[in-house]
Design an enzyme around this catalytic site. Structure first.
Site, PDB file in Angstrom:
ATOM      1  CE  LYS A  13      79.607  10.533  27.925  1.00  0.00           C
ATOM      2  NZ  LYS A  13      78.479  10.086  28.073  1.00  0.00           N
ATOM      3  NE  ARG A  88      75.136  15.909  27.050  1.00  0.00           N
ATOM      4  CZ  ARG A  88      75.661  15.297  28.221  1.00  0.00           C
ATOM      5  NH1 ARG A  88      76.793  15.381  28.343  1.00  0.00           N
ATOM      6  NH2 ARG A  88      75.093  14.466  28.938  1.00  0.00           N
ATOM      7  NE  ARG A 160      73.608  12.011  36.929  1.00  0.00           N
ATOM      8  CZ  ARG A 160      74.203  12.161  35.812  1.00  0.00           C
ATOM      9  NH1 ARG A 160      75.565  11.535  35.758  1.00  0.00           N
ATOM     10  NH2 ARG A 160      73.601  12.379  34.733  1.00  0.00           N
TER      11      ARG A 160
END
Ligand code: ADP
Length: 230
Positions: A13, A88, A160
């Site tokens: 995305k 979400r 991350r």
């Protein structure tokens, strides 16, 4: 163009939102990036957000909604935006629709990027992000010219914390439980298009553009009018 990109973590995305944003000259608004910026401030709120993110859980709706509302009020989002990672869950989607409606706007389209779970784990474990400009790379599929250095701005690349395998599995679980119901929600509203997210980023981009059909060209032409109602 006011677009939402839906899909599991690691579906691409972010990569697609960035490419389409550049193509159309509108900002990519990524809730994860907004949250990570708050986390970096190391405030009480930031530490609270981090405690959810590290576990792969969703951060409380009110915080995310506040960050998104602030971001969408900025001048550069007047001509349109691409939402990535938000909404979400159904509650966030309803609040977004209500917020847009208050200013006479609505979403043009929601594109779900579909990628199987096994592929996601493979992708995320190799993912690297630029600390400075948030451009994403993959150590195997899309490596930078120089290891750990961003091609675009020379920034340092990092992995991350929530990209560790166990956390990725939790994020996938949360996606299926909380976010996937949004596909049905937006299908009912007649806004949903689904595209296959497996393949090279440029191939996926073509599929998204095809799914948007004439909409993209139309909206781009109208983007300069700023506040124009859709
Ligand atoms: P990914 O889509 O790969 O999981 P993101 O950067 O979008 O990555 O999100 C990272 C984390 O940030 C999520 O696991 C979650 O904890 C938090 N987060 C991001 N967006 C939202 C949102 N809309 N609502 C709640 N939490 C969110």
């Amino acid at each position: 163009m006011r677009l939402v990109l839906l899909g599991p973590p690691g579906a691409g995305k972010g990569t697609q939102a960035q490419a389409l944003g550049e193509l159309w000259g509108i900002p990519q608004v990524a809730s994860g990036d907004l949250l990570r910026a708050v986390v970096r401030e190391n405030s009480k709120l930031g530490r609270e957000a981090a405690s959810y993110m590290e576990r792969g859980q969703l951060v409380p709706d009110e915080l995310v909604l506040k960050l998104i509302a602030e971001r969408l009020r900025k001048k550069d989002a007047r001509g349109g935006f691409i939402l990535d990672g938000f909404p979400r869950n159904v509650m966030q989607a309803e609040r977004l629709a209500a917020g847009l409606e208050r200013v006479g706007l609505k979403l043009d389209k929601v594109v779900a990027v579909i990628v199987p779970d096994e592929e996601i784990v493979k992708r995320i474990s190799g993912r690297r992000t630029c600390e400075d400009c948030a451009t994403m790379y993959h150590v195997v599929f899309e490596p930078p010219a120089k290891a750990d250095v961003c091609d675009k701005c020379g920034g340092q690349l990092y992995q991350r914390e929530d990209d560790a395998e166990q956390t990725v599995r939790e994020r996938i679980k949360v996606y299926h439980a909380a976010t996937q119901p949004l596909l049905e929600h937006y299908a009912r509203l007649g806004l949903l298009a689904q595209v296959d997210g497996v393949g090279r980023p440029d191939e996926v981009e073509k599929r998204i553009l095809a799914a948007l059909d004439g909409l993209a060209a139309l909206r781009q032409a109208g983007a300069g009018v700023g506040h124009a109602r859709s």
